[in-house]
Design a protein around this motif. Structure first.
Motif, PDB file in Angstrom:
ATOM      1  N   ALA A   3       0.796  -1.213   0.000  1.00 35.90           N
ATOM      2  CA  ALA A   3       0.000   0.000   0.000  1.00 35.90           C
ATOM      3  C   ALA A   3       0.833   1.269   0.000  1.00 35.90           C
ATOM      4  CB  ALA A   3      -0.935  -0.017   1.213  1.00 35.90           C
ATOM      5  N   ASP A   4       2.150   1.159   0.214  1.00 40.29           N
ATOM      6  CA  ASP A   4       2.965   2.361   0.291  1.00 40.29           C
ATOM      7  C   ASP A   4       3.826   2.568  -0.937  1.00 40.29           C
ATOM      8  OD1 ASP A   4       5.627   1.049   2.450  1.00 40.29           O
ATOM      9  OD2 ASP A   4       4.656   0.272   0.654  1.00 40.29           O
ATOM     10  N   VAL A   5       3.525   1.891  -2.047  1.00 47.20           N
ATOM     11  CA  VAL A   5       4.372   1.975  -3.229  1.00 47.20           C
ATOM     12  C   VAL A   5       4.322   3.366  -3.845  1.00 47.20           C
ATOM     13  CG1 VAL A   5       4.671   1.149  -5.580  1.00 47.20           C
ATOM     14  CG2 VAL A   5       4.229  -0.470  -3.764  1.00 47.20           C
ATOM     15  N   LEU A   6       3.159   3.890  -4.084  1.00 44.05           N
ATOM     16  CA  LEU A   6       3.005   5.139  -4.823  1.00 44.05           C
ATOM     17  C   LEU A   6       2.051   6.072  -4.087  1.00 44.05           C
ATOM     18  CD1 LEU A   6       2.743   3.686  -8.428  1.00 44.05           C
ATOM     19  CD2 LEU A   6       4.675   4.895  -7.451  1.00 44.05           C
ATOM     20  N   GLY A   7       2.491   6.607  -2.972  1.00 49.97           N
ATOM     21  CA  GLY A   7       1.660   7.572  -2.284  1.00 49.97           C
ATOM     22  C   GLY A   7       1.028   7.019  -1.028  1.00 49.97           C
ATOM     23  N   ARG A   8       0.353   7.899  -0.345  1.00 43.86           N
ATOM     24  CA  ARG A   8      -0.187   7.609   0.977  1.00 43.86           C
ATOM     25  C   ARG A   8      -1.571   6.990   0.882  1.00 43.86           C
ATOM     26  NH1 ARG A   8      -2.862  11.239   4.885  1.00 43.86           N
ATOM     27  NH2 ARG A   8      -2.963  12.705   3.145  1.00 43.86           N
ATOM     28  N   TRP A   9      -1.827   6.046   1.771  1.00 44.63           N
ATOM     29  CA  TRP A   9      -3.148   5.424   1.891  1.00 44.63           C
ATOM     30  C   TRP A   9      -3.806   5.855   3.200  1.00 44.63           C
ATOM     31  CZ3 TRP A   9      -6.344   2.070  -0.835  1.00 44.63           C
ATOM     32  CH2 TRP A   9      -5.842   1.625  -2.071  1.00 44.63           C
ATOM     33  N   VAL A  10      -5.042   6.292   3.109  1.00 47.11           N
ATOM     34  CA  VAL A  10      -5.912   6.502   4.267  1.00 47.11           C
ATOM     35  C   VAL A  10      -7.226   5.809   3.929  1.00 47.11           C
ATOM     36  CG1 VAL A  10      -7.074   8.136   5.788  1.00 47.11           C
ATOM     37  CG2 VAL A  10      -4.819   8.702   4.831  1.00 47.11           C
ATOM     38  N   PRO A  11      -7.360   4.539   4.297  1.00 50.29           N
ATOM     39  CA  PRO A  11      -8.516   3.775   3.819  1.00 50.29           C
ATOM     40  C   PRO A  11      -9.841   4.316   4.336  1.00 50.29           C
ATOM     41  CG  PRO A  11      -7.295   2.542   5.472  1.00 50.29           C
ATOM     42  CD  PRO A  11      -6.462   3.744   5.135  1.00 50.29           C
ATOM     43  N   ASP A  12     -10.838   4.301   3.441  1.00 50.08           N
ATOM     44  CA  ASP A  12     -12.207   4.582   3.854  1.00 50.08           C
ATOM     45  C   ASP A  12     -12.671   3.516   4.836  1.00 50.08           C
ATOM     46  OD1 ASP A  12     -12.433   6.834   2.340  1.00 50.08           O
ATOM     47  OD2 ASP A  12     -13.782   5.987   0.842  1.00 50.08           O
ATOM     48  N   ARG A  13     -13.755   3.796   5.517  1.00 52.18           N
ATOM     49  CA  ARG A  13     -14.433   2.798   6.334  1.00 52.18           C
ATOM     50  C   ARG A  13     -15.526   2.149   5.495  1.00 52.18           C
ATOM     51  NH1 ARG A  13     -16.956   6.349  10.728  1.00 52.18           N
ATOM     52  NH2 ARG A  13     -17.374   7.516   8.803  1.00 52.18           N
ATOM     53  N   PRO A  14     -15.951   0.942   5.839  1.00 51.30           N
ATOM     54  CA  PRO A  14     -17.039   0.319   5.077  1.00 51.30           C
ATOM     55  C   PRO A  14     -18.280   1.189   4.950  1.00 51.30           C
ATOM     56  CG  PRO A  14     -15.984  -1.327   6.446  1.00 51.30           C
ATOM     57  CD  PRO A  14     -15.361  -0.007   6.812  1.00 51.30           C
ATOM     58  N   ARG A 102     -10.318  10.220  -4.169  1.00 49.68           N
ATOM     59  CA  ARG A 102     -11.360  11.165  -4.557  1.00 49.68           C
ATOM     60  C   ARG A 102     -10.850  12.279  -5.453  1.00 49.68           C
ATOM     61  NH1 ARG A 102     -13.133   8.667  -0.123  1.00 49.68           N
ATOM     62  NH2 ARG A 102     -15.384   8.434   0.186  1.00 49.68           N
ATOM     63  N   THR A 103      -9.615  12.716  -5.268  1.00 48.45           N
ATOM     64  CA  THR A 103      -8.975  13.734  -6.101  1.00 48.45           C
ATOM     65  C   THR A 103      -7.504  13.376  -6.235  1.00 48.45           C
ATOM     66  OG1 THR A 103      -8.258  15.206  -4.313  1.00 48.45           O
ATOM     67  CG2 THR A 103     -10.535  15.483  -5.122  1.00 48.45           C
ATOM     68  N   PRO A 104      -6.793  13.981  -7.209  1.00 51.70           N
ATOM     69  CA  PRO A 104      -5.362  13.696  -7.334  1.00 51.70           C
ATOM     70  C   PRO A 104      -4.558  14.106  -6.115  1.00 51.70           C
ATOM     71  CG  PRO A 104      -6.206  14.638  -9.372  1.00 51.70           C
ATOM     72  CD  PRO A 104      -7.309  14.760  -8.364  1.00 51.70           C
ATOM     73  N   GLU A 105      -5.075  15.040  -5.310  1.00 53.60           N
ATOM     74  CA  GLU A 105      -4.356  15.485  -4.124  1.00 53.60           C
ATOM     75  C   GLU A 105      -4.684  14.644  -2.892  1.00 53.60           C
ATOM     76  OE1 GLU A 105      -6.289  17.603  -6.005  1.00 53.60           O
ATOM     77  OE2 GLU A 105      -4.559  18.201  -7.241  1.00 53.60           O
ATOM     78  N   ALA A 106      -5.754  13.867  -2.955  1.00 54.26           N
ATOM     79  CA  ALA A 106      -6.201  13.079  -1.798  1.00 54.26           C
ATOM     80  C   ALA A 106      -5.389  11.797  -1.679  1.00 54.26           C
ATOM     81  CB  ALA A 106      -7.679  12.731  -1.944  1.00 54.26           C
ATOM     82  N   PRO A 107      -5.345  11.220  -0.482  1.00 47.49           N
ATOM     83  CA  PRO A 107      -4.699   9.905  -0.347  1.00 47.49           C
ATOM     84  C   PRO A 107      -5.543   8.823  -1.015  1.00 47.49           C
ATOM     85  CG  PRO A 107      -5.775  10.527   1.695  1.00 47.49           C
ATOM     86  CD  PRO A 107      -5.881  11.726   0.792  1.00 47.49           C
ATOM     87  N   TRP A 108      -4.918   7.717  -1.361  1.00 48.25           N
ATOM     88  CA  TRP A 108      -5.668   6.561  -1.840  1.00 48.25           C
ATOM     89  C   TRP A 108      -6.580   6.086  -0.715  1.00 48.25           C
ATOM     90  CZ3 TRP A 108      -4.954   6.275  -6.834  1.00 48.25           C
ATOM     91  CH2 TRP A 108      -3.720   6.588  -7.399  1.00 48.25           C
ATOM     92  N   SER A 109      -7.807   5.701  -1.059  1.00 48.71           N
ATOM     93  CA  SER A 109      -8.754   5.312  -0.005  1.00 48.71           C
ATOM     94  C   SER A 109      -9.488   4.010  -0.285  1.00 48.71           C
ATOM     95  CB  SER A 109      -9.773   6.427   0.235  1.00 48.71           C
ATOM     96  OG  SER A 109     -10.458   6.765  -0.957  1.00 48.71           O
TER      97      SER A 109
END
Length: 207
Positions: A3-14, A102-109
């Motif tokens: 999950a840390d290969v290309l940018g930050r992850w902040v996962p959504d909740r279900p 959600r946007t190019p500036e947002a973390p992956w979710s």
């Protein structure tokens, strides 16, 4: 792919994903470790991402649903290389892993996974001998959130088990009834006939 290969992850909740997919007119399921937690009804561990599974045949519908999101497909899968998933771009096997923010500036979710189907049957992309009727493929929480049936999620985890997969297996195993254990044992024997989970599943599986 980590999950840390290309940018930050902040996962959504279900529950966040359920709000996004509320208007979906195709089947979808929470997958991964969150699916196990929804099955057992409690938090088990921290999560690096959140997986959502949809059928490959519905990819145009999910692409339209997420039209305002920033979407990238792992091409080739597992190599840490991403390319934009553009509208009208039909993803063929083996492509199945899409990173969503959600946007190019947002973390992956959200990590969107595509899987195969034939008519009313889910078909494993790992081996087409492993199948299940789509109406038995998932469960739904009291809040109406669909998630992968635990035996299906454990099948995915059996390929290369990590510590977190062992945690998930031990937590959800007592909830599996005899048919679920039998299906899981038979499915694991197709892809990993010497898997150590079989010792706990075989006593109640078909022989």
């Amino acid at each position: 792919m980590s999950a840390d290969v290309l940018g930050r992850w902040v996962p959504d909740r279900p529950v966040d994903v359920a709000a996004v997919f509320a208007k979906a007119d195709f089947p979808w399921w929470i997958a991964g470790g969150y699916a196990i937690e929804l099955a057992v009804g409690r938090e088990l561990r921290a999560h690096g991402d959140l997986d959502v599974l949809v059928l490959r045949r519905d990819q145009a519908l999910v692409r339209e649903l997420l039209a305002d999101w920033d979407l990238y497909v792992a091409d080739p899968p597992g190599r840490g290389e991403l390319r934009p998933w553009r509208s009208g771009d039909v993803l063929q096997p083996p492509l199945h892993d899409i990173w969503c923010r959600r946007t190019p500036e947002a973390p992956w979710s959200v990590q969107l996974m595509l899987d195969e189907a034939e008519d009313t049957q889910w078909v494993s992309r790992r081996d087409p001998a492993v199948r299940l009727p789509i109406d038995q493929f998932g469960r739904t929480t009291a809040m109406g959130i669909p998630y992968l049936a635990p035996e299906v999620q454990l099948f995915y985890k059996a390929k290369a088990t990590r510590d977190k997969d062992e945690t998930d297996f031990e937590a959800v195993l007592p909830l599996l009834d005899t048919p679920a254990r039998a299906w899981l044992a038979d499915a694991i024997k197709v892809i990993a006939p010497g898997h150590h989970w079989l010792r706990q599943l075989l006593p109640v599986s078909r022989t």
